[in-house]
Write an enzyme that holds these catalytic residues in place. Structure first.
Site, PDB file in Angstrom:
ATOM      1  N   LYS A  93      90.788 -16.078 -79.558  1.00 37.20           N
ATOM      2  CA  LYS A  93      91.823 -16.913 -78.947  1.00 37.20           C
ATOM      3  C   LYS A  93      91.231 -18.260 -78.571  1.00 37.20           C
ATOM      4  O   LYS A  93      90.415 -18.352 -77.664  1.00 37.20           O
ATOM      5  CB  LYS A  93      92.402 -16.270 -77.687  1.00 37.20           C
ATOM      6  CG  LYS A  93      93.619 -17.062 -77.142  1.00 37.20           C
ATOM      7  CD  LYS A  93      93.975 -16.696 -75.715  1.00 37.20           C
ATOM      8  CE  LYS A  93      93.216 -17.520 -74.702  1.00 37.20           C
ATOM      9  NZ  LYS A  93      93.575 -18.974 -74.734  1.00 37.20           N
ATOM     10  N   GLY A 126      83.992 -20.404 -70.591  1.00 35.65           N
ATOM     11  CA  GLY A 126      85.019 -21.037 -69.780  1.00 35.65           C
ATOM     12  C   GLY A 126      84.602 -21.081 -68.321  1.00 35.65           C
ATOM     13  O   GLY A 126      83.412 -21.029 -67.993  1.00 35.65           O
ATOM     14  N   SER A 127      85.570 -21.152 -67.457  1.00 34.07           N
ATOM     15  CA  SER A 127      85.295 -21.318 -66.034  1.00 34.07           C
ATOM     16  C   SER A 127      84.808 -20.013 -65.401  1.00 34.07           C
ATOM     17  O   SER A 127      85.075 -18.918 -65.900  1.00 34.07           O
ATOM     18  CB  SER A 127      86.553 -21.797 -65.306  1.00 34.07           C
ATOM     19  OG  SER A 127      87.515 -20.754 -65.241  1.00 34.07           O
ATOM     20  N   THR A 128      84.112 -20.138 -64.290  1.00 38.56           N
ATOM     21  CA  THR A 128      83.656 -18.969 -63.556  1.00 38.56           C
ATOM     22  C   THR A 128      84.828 -18.157 -63.027  1.00 38.56           C
ATOM     23  O   THR A 128      84.791 -16.915 -63.039  1.00 38.56           O
ATOM     24  CB  THR A 128      82.741 -19.408 -62.396  1.00 38.56           C
ATOM     25  OG1 THR A 128      81.557 -20.008 -62.950  1.00 38.56           O
ATOM     26  CG2 THR A 128      82.335 -18.239 -61.525  1.00 38.56           C
ATOM     27  N   GLY A 159      86.110 -16.195 -65.882  1.00 36.44           N
ATOM     28  CA  GLY A 159      85.141 -15.152 -66.203  1.00 36.44           C
ATOM     29  C   GLY A 159      85.235 -13.971 -65.259  1.00 36.44           C
ATOM     30  O   GLY A 159      85.138 -12.809 -65.680  1.00 36.44           O
ATOM     31  N   GLU A 218      79.658 -17.267 -70.770  1.00 36.68           N
ATOM     32  CA  GLU A 218      79.044 -18.550 -70.424  1.00 36.68           C
ATOM     33  C   GLU A 218      80.045 -19.294 -69.567  1.00 36.68           C
ATOM     34  O   GLU A 218      81.120 -19.683 -70.035  1.00 36.68           O
ATOM     35  CB  GLU A 218      78.680 -19.372 -71.664  1.00 36.68           C
ATOM     36  CG  GLU A 218      77.629 -20.430 -71.331  1.00 36.68           C
ATOM     37  CD  GLU A 218      77.948 -21.811 -71.891  1.00 36.68           C
ATOM     38  OE1 GLU A 218      77.043 -22.655 -71.880  1.00 36.68           O
ATOM     39  OE2 GLU A 218      79.085 -22.058 -72.306  1.00 36.68           O
ATOM     40  N   CYS A 243      80.139 -27.918 -69.790  1.00 37.03           N
ATOM     41  CA  CYS A 243      79.715 -26.995 -68.737  1.00 37.03           C
ATOM     42  C   CYS A 243      78.349 -27.345 -68.161  1.00 37.03           C
ATOM     43  O   CYS A 243      78.089 -27.090 -66.986  1.00 37.03           O
ATOM     44  CB  CYS A 243      79.732 -25.561 -69.248  1.00 37.03           C
ATOM     45  SG  CYS A 243      78.784 -25.298 -70.756  1.00 37.03           S
ATOM     46  N   GLU A 274      82.916 -27.401 -59.223  1.00 31.41           N
ATOM     47  CA  GLU A 274      82.761 -27.935 -60.573  1.00 31.41           C
ATOM     48  C   GLU A 274      83.952 -28.847 -60.851  1.00 31.41           C
ATOM     49  O   GLU A 274      85.097 -28.405 -60.914  1.00 31.41           O
ATOM     50  CB  GLU A 274      82.710 -26.809 -61.600  1.00 31.41           C
ATOM     51  CG  GLU A 274      82.444 -27.329 -63.010  1.00 31.41           C
ATOM     52  CD  GLU A 274      82.403 -26.227 -64.054  1.00 31.41           C
ATOM     53  OE1 GLU A 274      81.674 -26.387 -65.048  1.00 31.41           O
ATOM     54  OE2 GLU A 274      83.097 -25.205 -63.873  1.00 31.41           O
TER      55      GLU A 274
END
Length: 487
Positions: free
Chosen positions: A183, A236-238, A241, A259, A293, A390
């Protein structure tokens, strides 16, 4: 500036790609150009049933093609043919990358597309070079460790480097003998779709790569929670995740590579070459308008050279001008969306309301599209939102230190540990502090990745689990089996 292509005359793929064919769906998600704000079109959003169809096709492709059991050199040759077709289609791919993303056409053509082809060739080479291990046992026994593909990999990629991120997932997964259901970001789907189409044209089995379009809560959740997905790989973002980890834990147990976000420090000592360092610091926050990132968003500078370095950075930031991604010349990138630009500005405003100093920049450019000025913020501590969060934009904080101990304390972030930069001419200090920096990647007297794909990338702390790129990424797409035989 002259334009490289007319966005209004570009044909855009806007359907899912499953089993080697485009599959239509009801348009649900609008796409807009970050360079102009104009509506590009809409894409469908895959529900759980369509994701299941993609997984079934992926499994069928593995079984009917024998991809995992092919003579490894055959997988290598197939992937090489795909990479060479990508190179031949570079202009089309660069246009598709630039139209909806923050990537300038010139940068995509010379960099992103070619790096994608390089990455696929790089991972293809592992197919016939990695093997199991014979282990020492008693003479009456025979022991070895064999490795095997997982099966179907579920991959989810971000919007900031769409084609490169797709190659991060597809290259090692396919070389290792897996099929993929991928995706892409709902904001930047076009190059990923065309990559999948080119793979079939190059001779890869239809269904080995399936691309499902959609958002995270619907399509992403269906992928990560699907029982037929054997492993998940996400960039992607934490926050996203963490949601993926929760969904996997709730619906079953499977391995994952994540990641995630970063808030990376760039630590500068007084003995560094300040002109070289200033250029490197710009490289650490300005490319792609800071939307990457590993962006060096926290500049930590020895107090005795802080004013001089801040002046050099302000001078360089002031020369930066925005440019639409469809222009022929590479320029400063737009923010991916108006919503993201507003988020960036809200953090900058919150930082100054808490007493931070706006050294330079702040606010959007007076230019068509979502362009934000390169911004440097001083007078902050660890409680300031510009330090904590971030930002994912061209915004960096500027802090000072007197001692090495203070520098390392400032460099350590309570949440993130993705990357770090260190600038010093003292080799002993460099070696000592690279050990102490809490980050998955440390650069010394430079900042940013090279095109050397052997170097893995991945974070510590909440910046992720596992590694992308390098030998580690290939091995992460294989699982091991221990065998012991009594003779």
């Amino acid at each position: 500036m002259t334009i490289a292509f007319d966005p209004d005359r570009l044909t855009l793929p806007n359907q899912h790609f499953i089993g080697g064919e485009y599959v239509s769906g009801d348009d649900a998600l609008e796409l807009r150009s970050p360079s102009t704000g104009k509506l590009l079109g809409a894409i469908p959003c895959a529900d759980a049933a369509l994701v299941d169809r993609a997984v079934v096709n992926a499994r069928k492709a593995l079984e009917t093609s024998g991809w995992a059991g092919l003579q490894p050199r055959a997988r290598l040759r197939a992937l090489y043919a795909w990479a060479e077709l990508i190179e031949r289609e570079a202009e089309t791919l660069a246009k598709l990358e630039a139209i909806c993303s923050s990537r300038p056409y010139a940068a995509a053509l010379a960099g992103d597309v070619m790096v994608t082809a390089e990455q696929i060739k790089f991972f293809a080479e592992f197919a016939d070079k990695e093997a199991g291990t014979l282990v020492p046992t008693a003479d009456s026994q025979f022991g070895f460790i064999s490795d095997h593909p997982y099966g179907v990999i579920g991959a989810i990629t971000p919007w900031n480097f769409p084609i490169s991120m797709a190659a991060w997932k597809l290259g090692p997964a396919l070389s290792a003998g897996n099929a993929v259901v991928l995706k892409p970001s709902e904001m930047t789907p076009y190059t990923t779709l065309y990559l999948a189409e080119l793979a079939v044209k190059a001779g890869l089995p239809a269904g080995l790569i399936n691309v499902v379009l959609g958002d995270g809560p619907t399509t992403g959740a269906a992928i990560t929670g699907h029982a037929g997905i054997d492993k998940v790989s996400f960039t992607g973002s934490t926050r996203a995740g963490a949601a993926i980890m929760e969904n996997i834990a709730r619906t079953g147990i499977k391995p994952m590579t994540l990641e995630l976000g970063g808030k990376s420090p760039m630590v500068v000592f007084a003995d560094a070459d300040l002109d070289v360092t200033a250029d490197a610091l710009v490289t650490g926050i300005i490319p792609n308008a800071g939307q990457f990132c590993v962006a060096g968003s926290r500049m930590i500078v020895e107090a005795s050279v802080a004013d001089e370095l801040a002046a050099k950075l302000s001078e360089r930031f002031a020369k930066i001008t925005p440019s639409a991604t469809h222009n022929a010349e590479a320029g400063f990138s737009p923010i991916i969306s108006e919503k993201q630009l507003q988020r960036i500005d809200s953090i900058v405003q919150a930082a100054t309301h808490q007493g931070a100093e706006l050294i330079c920049g702040g606010g959007r450019f007076e230019h068509e599209g979502a362009f934000y000025r390169p911004t440097l913020i001083g007078g902050v501590d660890e409680t300031n939102p510009a330090v904590r969060e971030e930002i994912f934009g061209p915004v960096a904080t500027f802090q000072t230190f007197e001692t090495e101990e203070q520098a390392m304390q400032l460099a350590s972030h309570p949440t993130y540990g993705l990357a770090a930069g260190l600038f010093t001419c003292d080799l002993s200090r460099a070696l000592r502090l690279t050990r102490d920096l809490e980050a998955g990647t440390v650069w010394v007297n430079r900042y940013g990745r090279t095109r050397d794909h052997i170097l893995p990338t991945g974070g510590w702390k909440a910046s992720g689990l596992g590694k992308d790129l390098g030998r580690e990424a290939y091995l992460a797409n294989r699982r091991t089996k221990t065998v012991l035989i009594d003779l």
